[in-house]
Design an enzyme around this catalytic site. Structure first.
Site, PDB file in Angstrom:
ATOM      1  CB  THR A  10      -1.428  10.488 -12.478  1.00 61.72           C
ATOM      2  OG1 THR A  10      -1.768  11.805 -12.065  1.00 61.72           O
ATOM      3  CG2 THR A  10      -1.059   9.477 -11.384  1.00 61.72           C
ATOM      4  CB  SER A 123       0.090  28.334 -18.522  1.00 60.83           C
ATOM      5  OG  SER A 123      -0.936  28.535 -19.481  1.00 60.83           O
ATOM      6  CD  GLU A 125      -5.513  29.981 -20.963  1.00 60.47           C
ATOM      7  OE1 GLU A 125      -6.160  30.701 -20.357  1.00 60.47           O
ATOM      8  OE2 GLU A 125      -5.430  29.693 -22.232  1.00 60.47           O
ATOM      9  CE1 TYR A 147      -3.956  26.117 -15.029  1.00 52.67           C
ATOM     10  CE2 TYR A 147      -3.909  27.483 -17.113  1.00 52.67           C
ATOM     11  CZ  TYR A 147      -3.419  26.260 -16.176  1.00 52.67           C
ATOM     12  OH  TYR A 147      -2.435  25.954 -16.562  1.00 52.67           O
ATOM     13  N   GLY A 209     -17.791  24.986 -27.902  1.00 54.50           N
ATOM     14  CA  GLY A 209     -18.076  26.232 -27.727  1.00 54.50           C
ATOM     15  C   GLY A 209     -17.421  27.471 -28.854  1.00 54.50           C
ATOM     16  NE  ARG A 215      -5.943  28.617 -26.016  1.00 59.35           N
ATOM     17  CZ  ARG A 215      -6.844  29.596 -25.992  1.00 59.35           C
ATOM     18  NH1 ARG A 215      -7.044  30.426 -27.089  1.00 59.35           N
ATOM     19  NH2 ARG A 215      -8.027  29.724 -25.278  1.00 59.35           N
ATOM     20  NE  ARG A 276     -12.834  27.899 -21.557  1.00 62.21           N
ATOM     21  CZ  ARG A 276     -11.758  27.208 -21.811  1.00 62.21           C
ATOM     22  NH1 ARG A 276     -10.729  27.815 -21.882  1.00 62.21           N
ATOM     23  NH2 ARG A 276     -11.615  26.000 -22.253  1.00 62.21           N
TER      24      ARG A 276
HETATM   25  P1  NAP Z   1      -3.133  17.492 -16.200  1.00 64.14           P
HETATM   26  O1  NAP Z   1      -3.074  16.354 -17.259  1.00 64.14           O
HETATM   27  O2  NAP Z   1      -4.277  18.276 -15.735  1.00 64.14           O
HETATM   28  O3  NAP Z   1      -2.227  16.917 -14.840  1.00 64.14           O
HETATM   29  C1  NAP Z   1      -2.422  17.513 -13.867  1.00 64.14           C
HETATM   30  C2  NAP Z   1      -1.799  16.731 -12.677  1.00 64.14           C
HETATM   31  O4  NAP Z   1      -1.620  17.496 -11.533  1.00 64.14           O
HETATM   32  C3  NAP Z   1      -2.492  15.293 -12.328  1.00 64.14           C
HETATM   33  O5  NAP Z   1      -1.399  14.225 -12.349  1.00 64.14           O
HETATM   34  C4  NAP Z   1      -3.263  15.596 -11.122  1.00 64.14           C
HETATM   35  O6  NAP Z   1      -3.294  14.420 -10.355  1.00 64.14           O
HETATM   36  C5  NAP Z   1      -2.299  16.691 -10.419  1.00 64.14           C
HETATM   37  N1  NAP Z   1      -2.708  17.161  -9.265  1.00 64.14           N
HETATM   38  C6  NAP Z   1      -3.723  18.144  -9.345  1.00 64.14           C
HETATM   39  N2  NAP Z   1      -4.103  18.665  -7.918  1.00 64.14           N
HETATM   40  C7  NAP Z   1      -2.962  17.895  -7.237  1.00 64.14           C
HETATM   41  C8  NAP Z   1      -2.849  17.958  -5.828  1.00 64.14           C
HETATM   42  N3  NAP Z   1      -3.663  18.959  -5.003  1.00 64.14           N
HETATM   43  N4  NAP Z   1      -1.873  17.368  -5.336  1.00 64.14           N
HETATM   44  C9  NAP Z   1      -1.166  16.565  -6.211  1.00 64.14           C
HETATM   45  N5  NAP Z   1      -1.253  16.600  -7.334  1.00 64.14           N
HETATM   46  C10 NAP Z   1      -2.221  17.276  -7.952  1.00 64.14           C
HETATM   47  O7  NAP Z   1      -2.087  18.498 -16.828  1.00 64.14           O
HETATM   48  P2  NAP Z   1      -1.045  18.619 -18.014  1.00 64.14           P
HETATM   49  O8  NAP Z   1      -1.768  18.876 -19.250  1.00 64.14           O
HETATM   50  O9  NAP Z   1      -0.168  17.345 -17.952  1.00 64.14           O
HETATM   51  O10 NAP Z   1      -0.305  19.901 -17.461  1.00 64.14           O
HETATM   52  C11 NAP Z   1       0.923  19.756 -16.583  1.00 64.14           C
HETATM   53  C12 NAP Z   1       1.289  21.017 -16.028  1.00 64.14           C
HETATM   54  O11 NAP Z   1       1.577  22.109 -17.064  1.00 64.14           O
HETATM   55  C13 NAP Z   1       0.153  21.742 -15.250  1.00 64.14           C
HETATM   56  O12 NAP Z   1       0.637  22.672 -14.026  1.00 64.14           O
HETATM   57  C14 NAP Z   1      -0.461  22.657 -16.349  1.00 64.14           C
HETATM   58  O13 NAP Z   1      -1.442  23.670 -15.535  1.00 64.14           O
HETATM   59  C15 NAP Z   1       0.604  23.072 -16.879  1.00 64.14           C
HETATM   60  N6  NAP Z   1       0.474  23.781 -18.433  1.00 64.14           N
HETATM   61  C16 NAP Z   1      -0.117  22.818 -19.413  1.00 64.14           C
HETATM   62  C17 NAP Z   1      -0.257  22.988 -20.477  1.00 64.14           C
HETATM   63  C18 NAP Z   1      -0.929  22.293 -21.447  1.00 64.14           C
HETATM   64  O14 NAP Z   1      -1.253  22.596 -22.769  1.00 64.14           O
HETATM   65  N7  NAP Z   1      -0.929  21.098 -21.587  1.00 64.14           N
HETATM   66  C19 NAP Z   1       0.351  24.337 -20.901  1.00 64.14           C
HETATM   67  C20 NAP Z   1       0.805  25.307 -20.087  1.00 64.14           C
HETATM   68  C21 NAP Z   1       0.996  24.717 -18.801  1.00 64.14           C
HETATM   69  P3  NAP Z   1      -4.772  13.358 -10.468  1.00 64.14           P
HETATM   70  O15 NAP Z   1      -4.227  12.528 -11.791  1.00 64.14           O
HETATM   71  O16 NAP Z   1      -4.805  12.890  -9.210  1.00 64.14           O
HETATM   72  O17 NAP Z   1      -5.760  14.354 -10.819  1.00 64.14           O
HETATM   73  O1  F7E Z   2      -9.523  25.433 -24.618  1.00 64.97           O
HETATM   74  C1  F7E Z   2     -12.182  26.555 -26.810  1.00 64.97           C
HETATM   75  C2  F7E Z   2     -12.104  27.355 -25.370  1.00 64.97           C
HETATM   76  O2  F7E Z   2      -9.700  23.689 -22.735  1.00 64.97           O
HETATM   77  C3  F7E Z   2      -9.118  25.986 -26.025  1.00 64.97           C
HETATM   78  C4  F7E Z   2      -4.846  23.924 -20.562  1.00 64.97           C
HETATM   79  O3  F7E Z   2      -4.050  22.916 -20.635  1.00 64.97           O
HETATM   80  O4  F7E Z   2      -3.836  25.408 -22.384  1.00 64.97           O
HETATM   81  C5  F7E Z   2      -5.003  24.703 -21.711  1.00 64.97           C
HETATM   82  O5  F7E Z   2      -6.011  25.736 -21.633  1.00 64.97           O
HETATM   83  C6  F7E Z   2     -10.063  26.907 -26.754  1.00 64.97           C
HETATM   84  C7  F7E Z   2     -10.415  28.009 -25.502  1.00 64.97           C
HETATM   85  O6  F7E Z   2      -7.501  24.736 -23.370  1.00 64.97           O
HETATM   86  C8  F7E Z   2     -14.622  24.154 -26.552  1.00 64.97           C
HETATM   87  O7  F7E Z   2     -13.034  28.363 -25.306  1.00 64.97           O
HETATM   88  C9  F7E Z   2     -14.373  25.745 -27.962  1.00 64.97           C
HETATM   89  O8  F7E Z   2     -10.748  29.215 -26.447  1.00 64.97           O
HETATM   90  O9  F7E Z   2      -8.582  23.294 -24.866  1.00 64.97           O
HETATM   91  P1  F7E Z   2      -9.033  24.106 -23.801  1.00 64.97           P
HETATM   92  P2  F7E Z   2      -7.162  26.296 -22.722  1.00 64.97           P
HETATM   93  O10 F7E Z   2      -8.178  26.899 -22.251  1.00 64.97           O
HETATM   94  O11 F7E Z   2      -6.194  27.074 -23.894  1.00 64.97           O
HETATM   95  C10 F7E Z   2      -3.294  26.222 -21.568  1.00 64.97           C
HETATM   96  C11 F7E Z   2      -1.801  26.471 -22.165  1.00 64.97           C
HETATM   97  C12 F7E Z   2      -3.077  25.889 -20.067  1.00 64.97           C
HETATM   98  O12 F7E Z   2      -2.203  25.984 -19.418  1.00 64.97           O
HETATM   99  C13 F7E Z   2      -4.300  24.917 -19.492  1.00 64.97           C
HETATM  100  O13 F7E Z   2      -3.687  24.180 -18.240  1.00 64.97           O
HETATM  101  O14 F7E Z   2     -10.940  26.149 -27.030  1.00 64.97           O
HETATM  102  N1  F7E Z   2     -13.373  25.766 -26.960  1.00 64.97           N
HETATM  103  N2  F7E Z   2     -15.198  24.495 -27.655  1.00 64.97           N
HETATM  104  C14 F7E Z   2     -13.435  24.807 -26.086  1.00 64.97           C
HETATM  105  N3  F7E Z   2     -12.634  24.345 -25.105  1.00 64.97           N
HETATM  106  C15 F7E Z   2     -12.958  23.280 -24.476  1.00 64.97           C
HETATM  107  N4  F7E Z   2     -12.408  22.743 -23.347  1.00 64.97           N
HETATM  108  N5  F7E Z   2     -14.186  22.630 -24.653  1.00 64.97           N
HETATM  109  C16 F7E Z   2     -15.010  23.024 -25.907  1.00 64.97           C
HETATM  110  O15 F7E Z   2     -16.230  22.335 -26.022  1.00 64.97           O
END
Ligand code: NAP
Ligand code: F7E
Length: 321
Positions: A10, A123, A125, A147, A209, A215, A276
């Site tokens: 989802t 990730s 991160e 995280y 923020g 990124r 943060r």
């Molecule tokens: P997302 O939109 O936040 O989706 C997270 C999914 O995990 C949702 O479907 C959520 O379900 C499900 N979930 C959370 N806790 C759960 C639990 N206890 N049991 C079952 N399902 C659970 O994340 P995304 O951006 O698609 O990212 C996908 C994966 O890649 C994540 O592991 C994230 O950490 C990782 N990642 C993302 C990025 C990025 O830039 N997007 C980069 C690197 C790694 P609900 O819908 O019910 O909340």
């Molecule tokens: O923040 C700055 C914030 O929350 C990016 C997740 O998918 O990517 C994601 O993590 C940057 C940070 O993503 C706001 O401080 C400024 O430096 O969009 P973000 P993230 O933290 O990089 C990684 C790869 C993952 O794996 C994670 O799951 O943007 N920033 N102002 C802000 N960020 C947010 N959220 N909101 C603000 O208002």
């Protein structure tokens, strides 16, 4: 017909991956957790083609039953508590989902069918306070949030089950990837949504923020292809997936507002509450291993990404109005 199981179906990536695998001719199964209201917006148009199963990363028995019922050839673990600020507020829950949840899935594979190929969503991160630029598979990790720490655990337990039990387990170290399906709390979508709402007179200001964070932003549709390619390779391994270019939050806002002829400086306000406890200030990935070994490369530029996100939100907000 190959069978794939996606946890987190989802979420943003799960929704893109489900469509990608359906197009490849897979039978797609998705794991969803119980909720008082359904949360299937991102998979609404393919809902009838996916077999959904209720299970939870916190519940080992539910994962065992899930694997027995869905009998996947490939398992993609997208599920996690993925929002960095929440991980500071809920570090233990984040550890349970994002770290230990990976071990629970690997144990389920080991018990039910060790031939299942496993993809772990690692990730950028994990690089956190970066030791070098650009970051590659050899760059040491220095996570800066609960995280990031949880993802480091998930990464190494994946490597460990590969080395200990011979499971075909891959870890994709993905840099930030975005799309119109990105959650609205992440900065790119927060900006594109605000631009659309401001353009349509529904919002006046945008609080952000750290505008100087950099990124390596790519498009989610490009990145899910790399996940699948890892599981088709002749041996399991770990890969950085990134575009190789970085931009600041400020640059993202600048281009997004310019798309509707506005100057971001007139709308963006600093909100110190959004800073943060420890931020990741800069990330830029080197995906040359993925390019060399998998033939993967991104197809969407930063500029195209910003434009497509703003355009999608403009359309959505106009339709709502
Ligand atoms: P997302 O939109 O936040 O989706 C997270 C999914 O995990 C949702 O479907 C959520 O379900 C499900 N979930 C959370 N806790 C759960 C639990 N206890 N049991 C079952 N399902 C659970 O994340 P995304 O951006 O698609 O990212 C996908 C994966 O890649 C994540 O592991 C994230 O950490 C990782 N990642 C993302 C990025 C990025 O830039 N997007 C980069 C690197 C790694 P609900 O819908 O019910 O909340
Ligand atoms: O923040 C700055 C914030 O929350 C990016 C997740 O998918 O990517 C994601 O993590 C940057 C940070 O993503 C706001 O401080 C400024 O430096 O969009 P973000 P993230 O933290 O990089 C990684 C790869 C993952 O794996 C994670 O799951 O943007 N920033 N102002 C802000 N960020 C947010 N959220 N909101 C603000 O208002």
């Amino acid at each position: 017909m190959p069978r794939a199981l996606i946890t987190g179906v989802t979420g943003q990536d799960g929704a893109y991956l489900a469509r990608f695998l359906l197009d490849k001719g897979y039978q797609v199964h998705g794991m969803v957790r119980r909720s008082s209201t359904e949360n299937f917006e991102r998979i609404a148009d393919v809902r009838d083609r996916i077999q959904l199963h209720q299970a939870d990363l916190l519940d080992q028995l539910s994962l065992l039953r899930l694997l027995e019922r869905s009998e996947p050839d490939e398992l993609y673990n997208m599920a996690a508590q993925s929002f960095v600020p929440t991980s500071f507020d809920q570090p233990l829950l984040t550890g349970e989902f994002t770290a230990l949840g990976v071990t629970r899935l690997l144990e389920a594979i080991r018990t039910v069918d060790p031939k299942i190929r496993f993809y772990q969503a690692s990730s950028s991160e994990m690089f956190g306070s970066v030791r070098e630029e650009p970051q590659n598979e050899q760059t040491p990790f220095w996570p800066r949030s609960p995280y990031g720490v949880a993802k480091v655990y998930g990464h190494w337990i994946t490597v460990n089950y590969r080395e200990s039990y011979g499971i075909f387990a891959c870890s994709g170290i993905l840099f930030n990837h975005e799309s119109p399906w990105r959650g609205k709390e992440f900065v790119t979508r927060k900006i594109s949504d605000a631009v659309a709402r401001i353009h349509h007179g529904k919002q006046r200001k945008l609080q952000l923020g750290n505008l100087d964070a950099h990124r390596d932003w790519g498009f989610a549709g490009d990145f899910v292809r790399a996940m699948w390619q890892m599981l088709q390779h002749d041996h399991p391994d770990d890969y950085v997936v990134a575009t190789g270019t970085k931009h600041s939050v400020r640059e993202f806002a600048d281009r997004a507002f310019a798309r509707v002829g506005l100057d971001y400086r007139e709308f963006v306000e600093l909100d110190a509450a959004l800073l943060r406890p420890a931020d990741v200030h800069t990330l830029r990935g080197d995906a040359s291993k993925a390019r060399r070994e998998l033939g993967w490369q991104p197809e969407t530029s930063f500029e195209q990404l910003v434009d497509l996100m703003v355009d999608a939100d403009l359309q959505r907000v106009a339709a709502e109005a």
